[in-house]
Design an enzyme around this catalytic site. Structure first.
Site, PDB file in Angstrom:
ATOM      1  N   ARG A 112       0.861  -1.134   0.083  1.00  0.00           N
ATOM      2  CA  ARG A 112      -0.135  -0.005  -0.104  1.00  0.00           C
ATOM      3  C   ARG A 112       0.971   1.448   0.067  1.00  0.00           C
ATOM      4  NH1 ARG A 112      -5.117   1.325   3.792  1.00  0.00           N
ATOM      5  NH2 ARG A 112      -5.784  -0.091   2.241  1.00  0.00           N
ATOM      6  N   HIS A 139      -7.590   0.515  -6.097  1.00  0.00           N
ATOM      7  CA  HIS A 139      -7.930  -0.245  -4.706  1.00  0.00           C
ATOM      8  C   HIS A 139      -8.348  -1.795  -5.068  1.00  0.00           C
ATOM      9  CE1 HIS A 139      -7.570  -1.584  -0.816  1.00  0.00           C
ATOM     10  NE2 HIS A 139      -8.385  -0.747  -0.224  1.00  0.00           N
ATOM     11  N   GLN A 142      -9.905  -4.442  -2.730  1.00  0.00           N
ATOM     12  CA  GLN A 142     -11.019  -3.795  -2.171  1.00  0.00           C
ATOM     13  C   GLN A 142     -12.192  -4.220  -3.390  1.00  0.00           C
ATOM     14  OE1 GLN A 142     -11.998  -2.503   1.084  1.00  0.00           O
ATOM     15  NE2 GLN A 142     -13.970  -3.200   0.227  1.00  0.00           N
ATOM     16  N   ASP A 234     -17.895   6.216  -0.711  1.00  0.00           N
ATOM     17  CA  ASP A 234     -16.712   6.098  -0.046  1.00  0.00           C
ATOM     18  C   ASP A 234     -16.405   7.574   0.508  1.00  0.00           C
ATOM     19  OD1 ASP A 234     -14.142   5.370   0.642  1.00  0.00           O
ATOM     20  OD2 ASP A 234     -13.273   5.595  -1.227  1.00  0.00           O
ATOM     21  N   CYS A 274     -16.588   0.723   1.467  1.00  0.00           N
ATOM     22  CA  CYS A 274     -15.403  -0.058   1.755  1.00  0.00           C
ATOM     23  C   CYS A 274     -14.591   0.007   2.956  1.00  0.00           C
ATOM     24  CB  CYS A 274     -14.211   0.279   0.748  1.00  0.00           C
ATOM     25  SG  CYS A 274     -13.614   2.113   0.825  1.00  0.00           S
ATOM     26  N   ARG A 302     -12.830  -9.223   2.278  1.00  0.00           N
ATOM     27  CA  ARG A 302     -11.277  -8.735   1.945  1.00  0.00           C
ATOM     28  C   ARG A 302     -10.425 -10.150   2.090  1.00  0.00           C
ATOM     29  NH1 ARG A 302      -9.556  -3.663   2.074  1.00  0.00           N
ATOM     30  NH2 ARG A 302      -7.673  -4.408   1.072  1.00  0.00           N
TER      31      ARG A 302
HETATM   32  N1   CP Z   1     -10.999  -0.598   3.041  1.00  0.00           N
HETATM   33  C1   CP Z   1      -9.925  -0.555   3.576  1.00  0.00           C
HETATM   34  O1   CP Z   1      -8.853  -0.512   2.711  1.00  0.00           O
HETATM   35  O2   CP Z   1      -9.520  -0.255   4.920  1.00  0.00           O
HETATM   36  P1   CP Z   1      -8.211  -0.083   5.479  1.00  0.00           P
HETATM   37  O3   CP Z   1      -7.679   1.460   4.998  1.00  0.00           O
HETATM   38  O4   CP Z   1      -8.528  -0.224   7.086  1.00  0.00           O
HETATM   39  O5   CP Z   1      -7.162  -1.029   5.154  1.00  0.00           O
END
Ligand code: CP
Length: 317
Positions: A112, A139, A142, A234, A274, A302
């Site tokens: 990430r 992403h 997700q 979101d 998400c 996830r």
């Molecule tokens: N939805 C998501 O990626 O959550 P986090 O940022 O907690 O990993």
């Protein structure tokens, strides 16, 4: 574990959903459904026993980190979590040097970070699979979890109407890609100044022409949600945009998913987010906690979607 489909994902990297073919996307979802069912029956195979997976977090995370770490462990692999800003890809070392050393220790890299360009550069150097665990642009993990959740509740994805209301951010881009690959009718409504990137829309329109999907973007939340099967929103303030929070709250007035907006969707429409959510901004408590909300199933998925992805990327065809 891949059913009748051949595993064409072995050894590949997934940096965005358009790195998958429509068939590969279905393969990931079907594998996730199979593995999820097997796990609940007490079948706890460890097909990645002896492998190691680097999980690098250069931005905050709860769901992604926990689901990848648990998923790797359930597959029998050892998760090597690096969330300290002084660990991987820092201290002035080049992406080349870090990647070429890291791959001597691990069998896949999950990362990430901020720029999509960085995960692309890592994947160029790496001889092992690289998975994007969120960038400013996409992403995909997700997206896989969300499509899995929709498939579980609605069956075939093709022909369903997916409405996204909010910021034209990495999740909006991911829904454009996932919807295009799976033949969905995708409608995205954003304020005019927060639209999706044009190049993503154009690439998705090209995919949609092959899959029968439709891609529509606009600025009217009611237009987007009318007769939709799935309604998604979101945060209006993504990681890195915090200084713009007050300005964004003003700019996004009218884009809150509340019961009145949900009433324009089909009666059996489902709601996804998400998470983390800013209750009272992009969505109300009533919708988050209402009967149409699948947010906790979505979060759980996830784990299942990523387990399936890692399994397919890290096992031989
Ligand atoms: N939805 C998501 O990626 O959550 P986090 O940022 O907690 O990993």
């Amino acid at each position: 574990m891949t059913g009748s489909r051949k595993n064409t994902l072995s050894g590949k990297s997934v940096l965005r959903l358009l790195d998958l073919t429509p068939e590969e996307l279905q393969l990931v979802l079907e594998t996730a459904q199979t593995q999820k069912a097997e796990w609940s029956l007490g079948i706890h195979d460890t097909p990645l026993s002896g492998a190691a997976i680097a999980i690098i977090m250069e931005k905050p995370s709860m769901r992604t980190r926990a689901s990848f770490e648990v998923g790797a462990a359930r597959l029998g692999a050892h998760p090597v979590v690096m969330s300290d800003s002084r660990s991987a890809f820092s201290r002035g070392e080049t992406v080349q040097d870090t990647t070429l050393v890291l791959e001597r220790f691990v069998d896949a890299i999950v990362i990430r970070t901020f720029e999509q360009q960085k995960v692309e550069e890592i994947a160029e150097w790496a001889s092992i699979p690289v998975v994007n665990a969120l960038t400013d642009m996409f992403h995909p993990c997700q997206g896989l979890a969300d499509l899995l959740t929709i498939k579980e509740h609605k069956g075939d994805l093709a022909g369903l109407t997916l409405a996204y209301v909010g910021d034209g951010n990495n999740m909006a881009h991911t829904y454009l890609e996932g919807g295009a690959l799976s033949g969905m009718r995708v409608r995205i409504a954003t304020p005019a100044d927060f639209a999706c990137d044009e190049f993503v829309i154009e690439e998705c329109e090209e995919v949609a022409a092959l899959t029968g999907a439709t891609i529509q973007v606009g600025t009217d939340p009611i237009w987007a949600v009318t007769d939709a099967d799935v309604v998604i929103t979101d945060t209006w303030t993504s990681m890195g945009d915090e200084e713009e929070h007050d300005m964004r709250v003003q700019a996004f007035q009218g884009f809150c998913v509340d019961a009145a907006l949900m009433a324009h969707a089909k009666e059996d429409a489902v709601f996804l987010h998400c998470l983390p959510a800013h209750r009272g901004e992009e969505v109300t408590d009533e919708v988050m906690d209402g009967e149409q909300s699948l947010i906790y199933d979505e979060a759980e998925n996830r784990l299942h979607a990523q387990k399936a992805l890692l399994y397919l990327l890290m096992t031989k065809a």
